[in-house]
Design an enzyme around this catalytic site. Structure first.
Site, PDB file in Angstrom:
ATOM      1  N   LYS A 130       1.059  -1.076   0.022  1.00  0.00           N
ATOM      2  CA  LYS A 130      -0.200  -0.165   0.112  1.00  0.00           C
ATOM      3  C   LYS A 130       1.012   1.176   0.027  1.00  0.00           C
ATOM      4  O   LYS A 130       0.632   2.342  -0.841  1.00  0.00           O
ATOM      5  CB  LYS A 130      -0.725  -0.059   1.286  1.00  0.00           C
ATOM      6  CG  LYS A 130      -2.148  -0.856   0.941  1.00  0.00           C
ATOM      7  CD  LYS A 130      -2.876  -1.262   2.400  1.00  0.00           C
ATOM      8  CE  LYS A 130      -4.040  -2.106   2.189  1.00  0.00           C
ATOM      9  NZ  LYS A 130      -4.470  -2.509   3.381  1.00  0.00           N
ATOM     10  N   GLN A 174      -4.743  -1.078   9.822  1.00  0.00           N
ATOM     11  CA  GLN A 174      -4.599  -2.526   9.148  1.00  0.00           C
ATOM     12  C   GLN A 174      -5.180  -3.469  10.077  1.00  0.00           C
ATOM     13  O   GLN A 174      -5.077  -3.572  11.366  1.00  0.00           O
ATOM     14  CB  GLN A 174      -3.223  -2.837   8.769  1.00  0.00           C
ATOM     15  CG  GLN A 174      -3.146  -4.283   8.062  1.00  0.00           C
ATOM     16  CD  GLN A 174      -3.451  -4.206   6.758  1.00  0.00           C
ATOM     17  OE1 GLN A 174      -3.417  -3.339   6.073  1.00  0.00           O
ATOM     18  NE2 GLN A 174      -4.334  -5.414   6.497  1.00  0.00           N
ATOM     19  N   ASP A 213     -11.155   3.160   4.442  1.00  0.00           N
ATOM     20  CA  ASP A 213     -11.794   1.824   4.194  1.00  0.00           C
ATOM     21  C   ASP A 213     -13.211   1.758   4.442  1.00  0.00           C
ATOM     22  O   ASP A 213     -13.780   0.662   3.768  1.00  0.00           O
ATOM     23  CB  ASP A 213     -11.190   0.985   5.526  1.00  0.00           C
ATOM     24  CG  ASP A 213     -10.096   0.139   4.967  1.00  0.00           C
ATOM     25  OD1 ASP A 213      -9.899  -0.243   3.757  1.00  0.00           O
ATOM     26  OD2 ASP A 213      -9.632  -0.484   5.934  1.00  0.00           O
TER      27      ASP A 213
END
Ligand code: NDP
Length: 305
Positions: free
Chosen positions: A54, A98, A121
């Site tokens: 990422k 994460q 997200d």
């Protein structure tokens, strides 16, 4: 006739290229560089790989990448303090924590402490509610990637019968909301669904997000249907031989039995190389969208739901 293969790897590269163009324009005309902060707690090897890739792709599209690595035993209040700091930092437009988090941390509490406008997200309860009510939100990356591929293939999705197999909060449910937003007739199937084969057989669009290797066979697919395979499953592949330590080699498969489904479908995403690469591309697209919204600028066309 074989199905058209929807090349997610190439599509994701195209999306990243579009993001990079927008980023260059934002910098040039407004002096804004979108920034993505990724927070990793602990040393889960798979999470480390994701975070590294990422970060690399964030920089490749011209954005700023901020990585925060915390010890596995980091107390909750320390993590929340970091998120608060990132929420208030104007250089940070997107924040991603994460998952999964170590067991002593309350995932819901942590996710819901992120500023919803920076929740790239799309897991914050406010974004879930906004998506569910058809309002402007941050959309979870994997379903957004699936939607982009479907729109690209079909043009309009209006009136099509869509079956989403799986009802998780990160894939199945938001996928169904997005398809509904594009005026599909949507069915959500799950482990208690009766006659799953018949349910899938009526779909013009099948999205499989189950986590069970090759569970959807070709004879469940309506001829000509579009099949989006979200599943990522590692299975033994004795035909590939053994590793140095004597263990059997493995390979990745989806939730759909690819060969039999490809023989009847109109179009299908492979695994690997289908949905997977779109997820990070959509994370970058969401960060760009967040940066545009934060500065009251128009959103990048074609990169949002
Ligand atoms: P979850 O385990 O959270 O959800 C799985 C869903 O599948 C559940 O709703 C479950 O139903 C349903 N299910 C399980 N067994 C059956 C069955 N026999 N018949 C019908 N439905 C069933 O998984 P995720 O949504 O997180 O992920 C799904 C897959 O997608 C995984 O393989 C994952 O690795 C992959 N994935 C891929 C991503 C990518 O970037 N490509 C990103 C995220 C996930 P119930 O609710 O009734 O238990």
């Amino acid at each position: 006739m074989g199905a058209q293969i929807i090349d997610g790897k190439a599509f994701a590269a195209k999306v990243r290229g579009q993001v990079a163009e927008h980023v260059a324009k934002l910098k040039e005309s407004h002096g804004i560089t979108p920034g993505l902060a990724v927070v990793l707690v602990g040393e889960d090897p798979a999470s480390q790989v994701y975070v590294r890739s990422k970060g690399k792709m964030t920089v490749e599209v011209g954005m700023n990448s901020y990585e925060h690595k915390l010890d596995a035993d980091t107390p909750e209040d320390v993590l929340l303090a970091l998120i608060d700091q990132l929420n208030r930092d104007p250089a940070v437009h997107g924040i991603l924590v994460q998952l999964p988090l170590p067991g002593h941390l309350n995932e819901d509490l942590v996710i819901n402490s992120i500023d919803p406008a920076k929740d790239v997200d799309g897991f914050h309860i406010s974004n879930v509610g906004l998506l569910g009510t058809g309002q402007k939100s941050m959309v979870p990356c994997t379903p957004l990637g699936c939607l982009m591929m479907l729109r690209d293939h079909h043009g309009s999705l209006s009136g099509l019968d869509a079956v989403v197999v799986g009802r998780s909060n990160i894939v199945g449910k938001p996928m169904a909301q997005l398809l509904l937003g594009d005026s599909c007739t949507v069915t959500i199937a799950h482990s208690r669904t009766k006659n799953l084969a018949d349910v899938v057989r009526r779909a013009d669009i099948v999205v499989a997000a189950v986590g069970r290797p090759e569970m959807v066979p070709g004879d469940w697919i309506k001829p000509g249907a579009t099949v989006i395979d979200v599943g990522i499953n590692r299975i033994d592949a004795p035909e590939k031989g053994t590793n140095e330590d004597g263990s059997v080699k493995t390979r990745l498969v989806g939730d759909v039995h690819y060969e039999s489904a490809a023989a009847v479908a109109g179009a299908i995403t492979p695994v690997p190389g289908g949905v997977g690469p779109m997820t990070i591309a959509c994370l970058l697209a969401n960060t760009l969208t967040a940066a545009a919204r934060a500065n009251d600028l128009p959103e990048p066309e074609g990169l949002t739901a």
